[in-house]
Structure formats: C-alpha cells, structure tokens
Design an enzyme around this catalytic site. Structure first.
Site, PDB file in Angstrom:
ATOM      1  CG  ASN A  16      -2.184  -0.843   0.929  1.00 46.47           C
ATOM      2  OD1 ASN A  16      -3.030  -0.454   0.124  1.00 46.47           O
ATOM      3  ND2 ASN A  16      -2.268  -2.006   1.557  1.00 46.47           N
ATOM      4  CG  HIS A 111      -9.740  -3.203   8.416  1.00 40.11           C
ATOM      5  ND1 HIS A 111      -8.871  -3.839   9.278  1.00 40.11           N
ATOM      6  CD2 HIS A 111     -10.844  -3.997   8.348  1.00 40.11           C
ATOM      7  CE1 HIS A 111      -9.429  -4.946   9.731  1.00 40.11           C
ATOM      8  NE2 HIS A 111     -10.626  -5.057   9.187  1.00 40.11           N
ATOM      9  CB  ALA A 175     -10.056  -3.430  -3.972  1.00 41.56           C
TER      10      ALA A 175
END
Ligand code: GRF
Length: 219
Positions: A16, A111, A175
């Site tokens: 990320n 999360h 995603a």
C-alpha cells in the site's frame, strides 16, 4: 499551493505504501510523502521508500518502556518532519487514545474488509468461514477503538467460489491499491471534511464514504 506533507507508517511488505508513492509521483499530485516510519527494522517497505528517495526512520517499539514513550518518539519524529497527514499502511501496533487524539482527522488507516464488518485480524478467513458473497476494503479516519472511525473510501470485492484466503486477499489487495491513493488524493485536494463523525466529500455528506465497486475501479 504547497503539497500536503504525508508520512506513511508501516511494519512490513509495504504494497500500500508503494501505491501511495506512485500516486504522489503523478504530475498533479497535491500530496508528497516525505517520511516513512517502520516499527520493524528490515521491513520490506523501507526498501520501497529508499528506492523512491523518501527519508526513512525505524522506531522500534521494543526499545521503549511503554506504549506512551514509543508514541512520544513517533509523534516527535512526525512533528519534526512537518507532517500534516499520517497514513497507516500495515502498521501493526495499536495506537493509544492519546496519540489518536493528537492526530485527530490527520490520521488514516486502510483495513481489508467492509467496515464496520470484520474488524481486527484474519478478516479473509472469517469472511470465508461465514460464506458471505462480498467483502472489500475501507480507508477511514482513525479513532481510539480498533478499525473504527469515519469512512472515506470503501470498495466492494466479490468472494468467488473456490476462493481460499490467499486468492481472496490478493483480490482485496488490488482494490486496496486503488482506494488508498484515491483517499489520499481526495484529502490532499481539500475535498474531505468530517462533520458529526461522518465524512463529507465536496461538502456532501457521505455516511459510508465514497462507495466503489472493485470491478469498476479506475486504473
Ligand atoms: C493490508 O491488507 C492492509 O489493509 C492491512 O495490512 C495489509 C498491509 O499490506 N492493514 P502492505 O504492507 O501494504 O502490503
């Protein structure tokens, strides 16, 4: 206008973080990642930061007597670098109410579930055990309770027949890599506010944040 100075806190792989780094290399980016902090020496994400020319710090929680003293060190490091927004990206330490209060509405997290469902660890195993048809990921402002706080962006990801944890995690991670940069961009562009503990985007209340479907996410 000056770019928003962001820090990313990691403990591991940093995929990320990589997505956020790439977002900030866009010509029109209004955020800049100026610091990456890991509580784990040797976290792979530190190499990603170094490769991008971003300053890194290791603040090992094990070297501190208490959560509070560890968080004081984090806080001073962030303040010293002039950080305006802190992005948690696989940072595996729970933060105390004191730290969260100091960074209120300037601290965000990702999360791997559709919050408020499946807070905590092992989300994909629990999703599979429950046999639900869809899961997803959520970017939210951090509040003292774990995986709690106003939602900025959520994407829905289908659970497919035959999924195991790894396959589902990989689909959700794709995603995540779209949603986290999108949330950073919205914040950096000054389009996100928190009103009565709900996010508003461009002034319009978005109680469950910006809702996306993973299959239709833009590249
Ligand atoms: C991601 O699944 C994120 O949602 C969760 O921890 C994981 C971190 O992965 N909080 P990476 O280090 O960003 O690859």
């Amino acid at each position: 206008m000056a770019q928003l100075k962001a820090a990313v806190l990691i403990s591991g792989r940093g995929s990320n973080l990589q997505a956020l780094i790439e977002e900030c290399t866009r010509a029109d980016a209004e955020a800049e990642i100026v610091l990456v902090i890991s509580n784990v020496a040797g976290a792979a994400g530190l190499t990603r930061a170094a490769n991008a020319g971003i300053a890194t710090e290791v603040i090992d929680h094990k070297a501190y007597e208490s959560r509070e003293s560890f968080e004081d060190a984090l806080h001073h490091c962030l303040v010293g670098a002039g950080i305006e927004l802190v992005c948690l990206a696989g940072f595996m330490r729970l933060l105390t109410e004191g730290f969260v209060r100091r960074w209120r509405d300037r601290l965000i997290n990702i999360h791997p579930s559709l919050l408020p469902d499946y807070k905590g660890l092992d989300t994909h195993a629990r999703v599979l055990a429950d046999g639900v048809k869809a899961t997803g990921c959520t970017v939210h402002f951090v509040r003292p309770a774990m995986d709690d706080g106003p939602i900025i962006v959520q994407a829905r990801v289908p659970v497919m027949p035959g999924d195991d944890e790894d396959r589902l995690a990989a689909r959700v991670l794709t995603a995540e890599h779209r949603c986290y940069p999108m949330a950073l961009r919205l914040i950096a562009e000054g389009r996100v506010s928190v009103v009565n503990e709900q996010v508003a985007i461009d002034g319009a209340p978005a109680p469950a944040g910006l809702q996306l479907d993973a299959e239709t996410l833009p590249d």
